[in-house]
Write an enzyme that holds these catalytic residues in place. Structure first.
Site, short mmCIF file in Angstrom:
data_model
loop_
_atom_site.label_atom_id
_atom_site.label_comp_id
_atom_site.label_asym_id
_atom_site.label_seq_id
_atom_site.Cartn_x
_atom_site.Cartn_y
_atom_site.Cartn_z
N SER A 156 59.04 -22.79 65.48
CA SER A 156 59.82 -21.70 64.91
C SER A 156 60.40 -22.11 63.56
O SER A 156 60.67 -23.30 63.33
CB SER A 156 60.98 -21.40 65.88
OG SER A 156 61.94 -20.59 65.27
N LYS A 199 62.86 -26.95 69.99
CA LYS A 199 61.64 -26.83 69.16
C LYS A 199 61.49 -28.07 68.29
O LYS A 199 60.40 -28.64 68.14
CB LYS A 199 61.72 -25.57 68.30
CG LYS A 199 61.68 -24.27 69.10
CD LYS A 199 60.35 -24.11 69.85
CE LYS A 199 60.33 -22.91 70.74
NZ LYS A 199 59.19 -22.86 71.64
N TYR A 224 68.43 -24.13 71.64
CA TYR A 224 67.06 -23.60 71.54
C TYR A 224 66.34 -24.21 70.34
O TYR A 224 65.22 -24.71 70.46
CB TYR A 224 67.09 -22.06 71.43
CG TYR A 224 65.76 -21.48 71.00
CD1 TYR A 224 64.67 -21.46 71.88
CD2 TYR A 224 65.56 -20.99 69.70
CE1 TYR A 224 63.43 -20.97 71.47
CE2 TYR A 224 64.34 -20.49 69.29
CZ TYR A 224 63.27 -20.48 70.17
OH TYR A 224 62.05 -20.00 69.76
P1 NAD Z 1 58.28 -14.47 75.95
O1 NAD Z 1 59.54 -14.76 76.72
O2 NAD Z 1 57.79 -13.08 75.94
O3 NAD Z 1 57.10 -15.42 76.46
C1 NAD Z 1 57.34 -16.71 77.00
C2 NAD Z 1 56.70 -16.73 78.38
O4 NAD Z 1 56.87 -18.03 78.95
C3 NAD Z 1 57.31 -15.72 79.35
O5 NAD Z 1 56.26 -14.91 79.85
C4 NAD Z 1 57.95 -16.59 80.45
O6 NAD Z 1 57.85 -15.96 81.70
C5 NAD Z 1 57.12 -17.86 80.35
N1 NAD Z 1 57.77 -19.12 80.79
C6 NAD Z 1 58.95 -19.65 80.38
N2 NAD Z 1 59.13 -20.85 80.95
C7 NAD Z 1 58.04 -21.09 81.73
C8 NAD Z 1 57.64 -22.18 82.56
N3 NAD Z 1 58.40 -23.27 82.71
N4 NAD Z 1 56.46 -22.08 83.20
C9 NAD Z 1 55.67 -20.99 83.07
N5 NAD Z 1 56.00 -19.94 82.30
C10 NAD Z 1 57.18 -20.00 81.64
O7 NAD Z 1 58.50 -15.01 74.47
P2 NAD Z 1 57.59 -14.87 73.18
O8 NAD Z 1 58.37 -14.11 72.18
O9 NAD Z 1 56.23 -14.44 73.53
O10 NAD Z 1 57.59 -16.39 72.68
C11 NAD Z 1 56.53 -17.28 72.96
C12 NAD Z 1 56.87 -18.62 72.36
O11 NAD Z 1 57.08 -18.50 70.95
C13 NAD Z 1 58.15 -19.26 72.91
O12 NAD Z 1 57.95 -20.65 73.04
C14 NAD Z 1 59.17 -18.97 71.84
O13 NAD Z 1 60.22 -19.91 71.82
C15 NAD Z 1 58.32 -19.08 70.57
N6 NAD Z 1 58.88 -18.32 69.44
C16 NAD Z 1 59.14 -16.99 69.59
C17 NAD Z 1 59.71 -16.28 68.54
C18 NAD Z 1 60.04 -14.81 68.69
O14 NAD Z 1 60.79 -14.29 67.88
N7 NAD Z 1 59.52 -14.10 69.68
C19 NAD Z 1 59.98 -16.93 67.33
C20 NAD Z 1 59.68 -18.28 67.21
C21 NAD Z 1 59.12 -18.98 68.28
C1 UD1 Z 2 66.81 -15.39 65.61
C2 UD1 Z 2 67.30 -16.75 66.03
C3 UD1 Z 2 66.19 -17.76 65.84
C4 UD1 Z 2 64.95 -17.33 66.62
C5 UD1 Z 2 64.54 -15.93 66.18
C6 UD1 Z 2 63.43 -15.41 67.04
C7 UD1 Z 2 69.74 -16.80 65.65
C8 UD1 Z 2 70.85 -17.35 64.79
N1 UD1 Z 2 68.48 -17.13 65.25
O1 UD1 Z 2 66.46 -15.43 64.24
O2 UD1 Z 2 66.60 -19.04 66.29
O3 UD1 Z 2 63.86 -18.22 66.37
O4 UD1 Z 2 65.66 -15.03 66.35
O5 UD1 Z 2 62.85 -14.29 66.42
O6 UD1 Z 2 69.97 -16.12 66.62
N2 UD1 Z 2 70.72 -8.47 62.89
C9 UD1 Z 2 71.64 -7.43 62.80
N3 UD1 Z 2 71.95 -6.76 63.95
C10 UD1 Z 2 71.40 -7.05 65.17
C11 UD1 Z 2 70.45 -8.11 65.23
C12 UD1 Z 2 70.15 -8.80 64.08
O7 UD1 Z 2 72.17 -7.14 61.73
O8 UD1 Z 2 71.75 -6.40 66.17
C13 UD1 Z 2 70.35 -9.18 61.64
C14 UD1 Z 2 70.65 -10.68 61.67
O9 UD1 Z 2 71.96 -10.93 61.22
C15 UD1 Z 2 69.56 -11.20 60.72
C16 UD1 Z 2 68.37 -10.24 60.94
O10 UD1 Z 2 68.95 -9.06 61.50
O11 UD1 Z 2 69.97 -11.09 59.38
C17 UD1 Z 2 67.32 -10.77 61.90
O12 UD1 Z 2 67.95 -11.19 63.11
P1 UD1 Z 2 67.11 -11.65 64.40
O13 UD1 Z 2 66.08 -10.64 64.69
O14 UD1 Z 2 68.08 -11.99 65.47
O15 UD1 Z 2 66.34 -12.94 63.90
P2 UD1 Z 2 66.89 -14.31 63.25
O16 UD1 Z 2 68.37 -14.33 63.16
O17 UD1 Z 2 66.14 -14.53 62.00
#
Ligand code: NAD
Ligand code: UD1
Length: 338
Positions: free
Chosen positions: A124, A153, A149
């Site tokens: 991330s 990572k 969290y």
């Molecule tokens: P998500 O929660 O939809 O998917 C993660 C999946 O992992 C879920 O289906 C959950 O049931 C499963 N899971 C969790 N722990 C487990 C375990 N121990 N064994 C088996 N299954 C398990 O989330 P996502 O948004 O699809 O994210 C996927 C990955 O990407 C995650 O590692 C997340 O941290 C990373 N990531 C997501 C974002 C985002 O904004 N969505 C941003 C940066 C990184």
């Molecule tokens: C957040 C997490 C980051 C994670 C990512 C996943 C924090 C501090 N960071 O990032 O660790 O990897 O999500 O996608 O939580 N905002 C509003 N109102 C809301 C929600 C968000 O104004 O109700 C604003 C936030 O202040 C920010 C932007 O929208 O400026 C994006 O927010 P968000 O979607 O939560 O993502 P990140 O903060 O970038």
């Protein structure tokens, strides 16, 4: 390639299964369903016409992992499984360290025993230190994470780097995602957060559909064009295709590599609100609220390395992200629940 996709029923995992199949790969999904529904894979079958084999289980369960690697001819792994709620990680740090580090270490240990050494990790932009200049390059400073969290990572990246150092036969690709949003164009798969969404786009779409009264805009006094926070939003289908590019890359590259998956464009909170309203003909009432602790003013990627080395770049724009989010939300107001 036969690819074990941990977290395969989740938001990014399900979209990646679709793109892997389209590119001729064979995904096998492993998920404990703690934050997802197996219905997503039924929808993947509707989109692609192909069944994704599914195993319900925990990635920390090494006995189960040995059985999976013994039974299936797996060539590589994409490790999406993990807990990802920032606020919850502050309240339950042990759950986050145990699950996110434990699953990564168990997986690598079992992979090594079965001589499978191709690994893609969901990292991330949160691993970057808050004091970097924008845009963020893969060489920008990491660390100083603001929550457990983020540290999971950061620590998983370090563990994976050390594994490659000890055994150069490994191929490890660390993918640093910026802000994934949107949904598959079919409206069949998408993101459905449990409870009140933390992230901006699900909050916007739940406000537009009337589940939330208004959006709180966290801060309008940042040093940005309209004072609200700027982020690099990336369409989840583009992100999924980035994984296909990484799978192809890892087939003939060993060692450790790291790539940003972002668009290189920053949009503010109000840019996203207005684009969403315009693209979908809906209203998103909002109020200005105090800054959210731990937030940065601006965060966006330099995606040059991904373009030059992986041959990947984002193709969808802000309108596509807003339209596809709304298409999914309005067709599935309760996510995968009936
Ligand atoms: P998500 O929660 O939809 O998917 C993660 C999946 O992992 C879920 O289906 C959950 O049931 C499963 N899971 C969790 N722990 C487990 C375990 N121990 N064994 C088996 N299954 C398990 O989330 P996502 O948004 O699809 O994210 C996927 C990955 O990407 C995650 O590692 C997340 O941290 C990373 N990531 C997501 C974002 C985002 O904004 N969505 C941003 C940066 C990184
Ligand atoms: C957040 C997490 C980051 C994670 C990512 C996943 C924090 C501090 N960071 O990032 O660790 O990897 O999500 O996608 O939580 N905002 C509003 N109102 C809301 C929600 C968000 O104004 O109700 C604003 C936030 O202040 C920010 C932007 O929208 O400026 C994006 O927010 P968000 O979607 O939560 O993502 P990140 O903060 O970038």
């Amino acid at each position: 390639m036969n690819v074990l996709v941990t977290g395969g029923t989740g938001y990014i995992g399900s979209h990646t299964c679709v793109e892997l199949i389209k590119a001729g790969h064979k995904p096998i999904a492993l998920d404990n369903l703690c934050n997802s529904s197996v219905e997503s894979l039924n929808r993947v079958r509707t989109i692609t016409g192909e069944e994704v084999p599914f195993i319900k289980g925990d990635v920390c369960d090494e006995k189960l992992l040995h059985e999976i690697f013994a039974r299936h001819d797996i060539d590589g792994v994409i490790h999406f499984a993990g807990l990802k709620a920032v606020g919850e990680s502050v309240e339950k740090p042990l759950d986050y360290y145990q699950n996110n580090l434990g699953s990564t270490m168990s997986l690598c240990r079992v992979m090594s025993a079965h001589n499978v050494k191709k690994f893609i990790f969901s990292s991330s932009a949160t691993v970057y230190s808050g004091d970097n200049e924008m845009p963020l390059r893969e060489t920008s400073k990491t660390g100083n994470c603001t929550n457990p969290y983020g540290w999971t990572k950061y620590m998983c990246e370090q563990i994976l780097r050390d594994i490659v150092k000890a055994d150069p036969e490994w191929s490890v690709v660390l993918l640093r995602y910026f802000n994934p949003v949107g949904a598959h164009q079919s409206g069949l798969i998408g993101e459905h957060p449990n409870g009140i969404p933390n992230n901006l786009m699900p909050y916007i779409s739940q406000t537009a559909i009337g589940k939330r009264d208004h959006l709180n805009v966290y801060g309008n006094d940042y040093d940005t064009h309209d004072g609200t926070g700027v982020r690099d939003y990336i369409h989840v289908v583009d992100l999924a295709r980035g994984h296909v590019a990484a799978v192809n890359y890892m087939q003939d590259h060993k060692g450790e590599s790291v790539f940003n998956l972002g668009t290189g464009h920053g949009y503010s909170v109000l840019d996203m609100v207005h684009a969403f309203e315009e693209a979908n003909g809906v209203k998103v009432p909002y109020e200005i609220a105090p800054r959210r602790p731990g937030d940065l003013g601006t965060c966006y990627a330099d995606p040059t390395k991904s373009r030059e080395v992986l041959g990947w770049e984002a193709e969808f724009n802000q309108v596509d992200m807003c339209r596809d989010t709304w298409n999914w939300q309005s067709k599935n107001p309760n996510g995968y629940d009936e």
